[in-house]
Design a protein around this motif. Sequence first.
Motif, PDB file in Angstrom:
ATOM      1  N   ASP A   3      28.577 -26.340 -10.261  1.00  0.00           N
ATOM      2  CA  ASP A   3      27.607 -25.862 -11.078  1.00  0.00           C
ATOM      3  C   ASP A   3      26.083 -25.925 -10.628  1.00  0.00           C
ATOM      4  OD1 ASP A   3      29.415 -25.562 -13.592  1.00  0.00           O
ATOM      5  OD2 ASP A   3      29.869 -27.720 -13.096  1.00  0.00           O
ATOM      6  N   VAL A   4      25.941 -27.013  -9.863  1.00  0.00           N
ATOM      7  CA  VAL A   4      24.391 -27.210  -9.410  1.00  0.00           C
ATOM      8  C   VAL A   4      24.692 -27.750  -7.947  1.00  0.00           C
ATOM      9  CG1 VAL A   4      22.417 -28.206  -9.365  1.00  0.00           C
ATOM     10  CG2 VAL A   4      23.696 -27.952 -11.647  1.00  0.00           C
ATOM     11  N   ALA A   5      23.909 -26.911  -7.018  1.00  0.00           N
ATOM     12  CA  ALA A   5      23.815 -27.168  -5.701  1.00  0.00           C
ATOM     13  C   ALA A   5      22.350 -27.710  -5.375  1.00  0.00           C
ATOM     14  CB  ALA A   5      24.295 -25.931  -4.778  1.00  0.00           C
ATOM     15  N   VAL A   6      22.245 -29.092  -4.680  1.00  0.00           N
ATOM     16  CA  VAL A   6      20.987 -29.410  -4.514  1.00  0.00           C
ATOM     17  C   VAL A   6      20.927 -29.287  -2.928  1.00  0.00           C
ATOM     18  CG1 VAL A   6      19.631 -31.720  -4.350  1.00  0.00           C
ATOM     19  CG2 VAL A   6      21.123 -31.202  -6.352  1.00  0.00           C
ATOM     20  N   VAL A   7      20.067 -28.556  -2.463  1.00  0.00           N
ATOM     21  CA  VAL A   7      19.911 -28.235  -1.167  1.00  0.00           C
ATOM     22  C   VAL A   7      19.236 -29.406  -0.310  1.00  0.00           C
ATOM     23  CG1 VAL A   7      18.710 -26.495   0.461  1.00  0.00           C
ATOM     24  CG2 VAL A   7      19.358 -25.830  -1.895  1.00  0.00           C
ATOM     25  N   ARG A  22      22.947 -35.784 -12.765  1.00  0.00           N
ATOM     26  CA  ARG A  22      24.090 -36.372 -13.437  1.00  0.00           C
ATOM     27  C   ARG A  22      23.852 -37.101 -14.706  1.00  0.00           C
ATOM     28  NH1 ARG A  22      28.050 -35.610  -9.667  1.00  0.00           N
ATOM     29  NH2 ARG A  22      27.709 -35.603  -7.572  1.00  0.00           N
ATOM     30  N   LYS A  23      22.658 -37.757 -14.862  1.00  0.00           N
ATOM     31  CA  LYS A  23      22.437 -38.170 -16.030  1.00  0.00           C
ATOM     32  C   LYS A  23      22.282 -37.089 -17.219  1.00  0.00           C
ATOM     33  CE  LYS A  23      19.612 -41.493 -18.506  1.00  0.00           C
ATOM     34  NZ  LYS A  23      18.466 -42.565 -17.993  1.00  0.00           N
ATOM     35  N   VAL A  24      21.599 -35.970 -16.984  1.00  0.00           N
ATOM     36  CA  VAL A  24      21.455 -34.848 -17.961  1.00  0.00           C
ATOM     37  C   VAL A  24      22.521 -34.148 -17.947  1.00  0.00           C
ATOM     38  CG1 VAL A  24      18.899 -35.059 -17.744  1.00  0.00           C
ATOM     39  CG2 VAL A  24      20.101 -33.270 -16.376  1.00  0.00           C
ATOM     40  N   ALA A  25      23.634 -33.804 -17.153  1.00  0.00           N
ATOM     41  CA  ALA A  25      24.495 -33.003 -17.013  1.00  0.00           C
ATOM     42  C   ALA A  25      25.956 -33.650 -16.652  1.00  0.00           C
ATOM     43  CB  ALA A  25      24.160 -31.778 -16.043  1.00  0.00           C
ATOM     44  N   PRO A  26      26.340 -34.739 -17.323  1.00  0.00           N
ATOM     45  CA  PRO A  26      27.600 -35.328 -16.900  1.00  0.00           C
ATOM     46  C   PRO A  26      28.727 -34.678 -16.802  1.00  0.00           C
ATOM     47  CG  PRO A  26      26.943 -35.940 -19.285  1.00  0.00           C
ATOM     48  CD  PRO A  26      25.875 -35.183 -18.691  1.00  0.00           C
ATOM     49  N   ASN A  27      28.846 -33.686 -17.302  1.00  0.00           N
ATOM     50  CA  ASN A  27      30.099 -32.755 -17.193  1.00  0.00           C
ATOM     51  C   ASN A  27      29.955 -31.879 -16.109  1.00  0.00           C
ATOM     52  OD1 ASN A  27      31.447 -34.298 -19.286  1.00  0.00           O
ATOM     53  ND2 ASN A  27      30.248 -33.220 -20.859  1.00  0.00           N
ATOM     54  N   SER A  28      28.701 -31.488 -15.572  1.00  0.00           N
ATOM     55  CA  SER A  28      28.718 -30.579 -14.535  1.00  0.00           C
ATOM     56  C   SER A  28      29.050 -31.005 -13.315  1.00  0.00           C
ATOM     57  CB  SER A  28      27.162 -30.103 -14.552  1.00  0.00           C
ATOM     58  OG  SER A  28      26.837 -29.631 -15.675  1.00  0.00           O
ATOM     59  N   GLU A  29      29.618 -30.180 -12.198  1.00  0.00           N
ATOM     60  CA  GLU A  29      29.790 -30.664 -10.891  1.00  0.00           C
ATOM     61  C   GLU A  29      28.709 -30.351 -10.035  1.00  0.00           C
ATOM     62  OE1 GLU A  29      32.836 -29.531  -7.199  1.00  0.00           O
ATOM     63  OE2 GLU A  29      33.064 -28.340  -9.160  1.00  0.00           O
ATOM     64  N   ILE A  30      28.087 -31.460  -9.492  1.00  0.00           N
ATOM     65  CA  ILE A  30      26.812 -31.332  -8.728  1.00  0.00           C
ATOM     66  C   ILE A  30      27.081 -31.722  -7.248  1.00  0.00           C
ATOM     67  CG2 ILE A  30      24.441 -32.344  -8.407  1.00  0.00           C
ATOM     68  CD1 ILE A  30      24.910 -32.999 -11.617  1.00  0.00           C
ATOM     69  N   ALA A  31      26.604 -30.815  -6.414  1.00  0.00           N
ATOM     70  CA  ALA A  31      26.671 -31.108  -5.145  1.00  0.00           C
ATOM     71  C   ALA A  31      25.614 -31.073  -4.253  1.00  0.00           C
ATOM     72  CB  ALA A  31      27.661 -30.062  -4.480  1.00  0.00           C
ATOM     73  N   VAL A  32      25.248 -32.254  -3.423  1.00  0.00           N
ATOM     74  CA  VAL A  32      24.083 -32.323  -2.393  1.00  0.00           C
ATOM     75  C   VAL A  32      24.666 -31.627  -1.365  1.00  0.00           C
ATOM     76  CG1 VAL A  32      22.371 -33.736  -1.189  1.00  0.00           C
ATOM     77  CG2 VAL A  32      22.979 -34.176  -3.903  1.00  0.00           C
ATOM     78  N   THR A  33      24.038 -30.696  -0.650  1.00  0.00           N
ATOM     79  CA  THR A  33      24.685 -29.897   0.237  1.00  0.00           C
ATOM     80  C   THR A  33      23.722 -29.112   1.287  1.00  0.00           C
ATOM     81  OG1 THR A  33      26.446 -28.362   0.705  1.00  0.00           O
ATOM     82  CG2 THR A  33      25.012 -27.944  -1.007  1.00  0.00           C
ATOM     83  N   ASP A  34      24.388 -29.128   2.615  1.00  0.00           N
ATOM     84  CA  ASP A  34      23.614 -28.285   3.666  1.00  0.00           C
ATOM     85  C   ASP A  34      24.370 -27.086   4.025  1.00  0.00           C
ATOM     86  OD1 ASP A  34      25.510 -29.604   5.012  1.00  0.00           O
ATOM     87  OD2 ASP A  34      24.051 -30.529   6.690  1.00  0.00           O
ATOM     88  N   ASP A  35      25.509 -26.971   3.101  1.00  0.00           N
ATOM     89  CA  ASP A  35      26.341 -25.640   3.391  1.00  0.00           C
ATOM     90  C   ASP A  35      25.873 -24.334   2.877  1.00  0.00           C
ATOM     91  OD1 ASP A  35      28.396 -24.187   3.752  1.00  0.00           O
ATOM     92  OD2 ASP A  35      30.116 -25.482   3.477  1.00  0.00           O
ATOM     93  N   PRO A  36      25.553 -23.471   3.865  1.00  0.00           N
ATOM     94  CA  PRO A  36      24.949 -22.162   2.931  1.00  0.00           C
ATOM     95  C   PRO A  36      26.057 -21.676   2.106  1.00  0.00           C
ATOM     96  CG  PRO A  36      24.578 -22.273   5.320  1.00  0.00           C
ATOM     97  CD  PRO A  36      25.279 -23.340   5.002  1.00  0.00           C
TER      98      PRO A  36
END
Length: 211
Positions: A3-7, A22-36
Motif C-alpha cells: 500500500d505504501v512504499a517508503v523509499v 503504521r500507527k495511522v494505517a494499521p491495516n495497510s501494508e507498508i514497506a521500507v524499500t530500496d527496490d525500484p
Amino acid sequence: MVDVAVVDYGMGNLRSVEQALRKVAPNSEIAVTDDPRVIAAAKRVVFPGQGAMPDCMREMDSRGLRQAVLDAARNKPFLGICIGLQMLFEHSAEGNVPGLGVLPGEVVRFASDLKDAQGNKLKVPHMGWNQVHHADHALWNGIAQDARFYFVHSYYVQPRDASLAQATSDYPQPFVCAVAKDNLFAVQFHPEKSAAAGLKLLQNFINWNPV
C-alpha cells in the motif's frame, strides 16, 4: 502489491517514518524499500530523508532509484519529507548540485545573520517546533491553522511557480515549507516527529485520492 512504499536510499532514520505510518494505517501494508520494482508497484510512495543534498542525490542514484522516484512523483500519491522535498527541485545551493527537476525552483540556505524581532541572533540550522500557516488542501484537513510542526534544516525551497506553495513558516521571514502539485505533496518539516498534527497529516495522505 504494498500500500505504501517508503523509499530507502540510505539517508536518515526511516524507522520513525515507518512507525508513524503504521500507527495511522494499521491495516495497510507498508514497506521500507530500496527496490525500484516495489516502489513502482506500490499504491503510494513516501520519499523521506535527512542529510546533505549531494550525499542524498548520490546515494539515490547509486541504488538505481531515480527513475522509480520520478515515476512515482508524477503518477501516484506521493509525499516528500525534508530532503525528500528539496530533492524534487531543479537545483540546490547545498553542494551546488542539480535535483530531480520535478518542480521548478531552487533550494537556498538561510542567511547567516538572521535575527528575531528583538535583535537576537537566530541559529542555523533552524531546529525545533514552529508554526505552519497553510492553504486549503486535503492533506491539511483537521489540522488547525498555525499548528506547530518539527523542523531541522539549514536550507529551504524557493519555488519558481508561486502556485506550488501550500504552507509557510517564519524564520524570521516567511519561507515555503510545503508544496503541492496534482498527486504530489511535500513538506520541509518532519510529520513523523510532529505529534498529533503530524500524524493527522500522514493519515490524510493515506486517505488522499487525488484526481
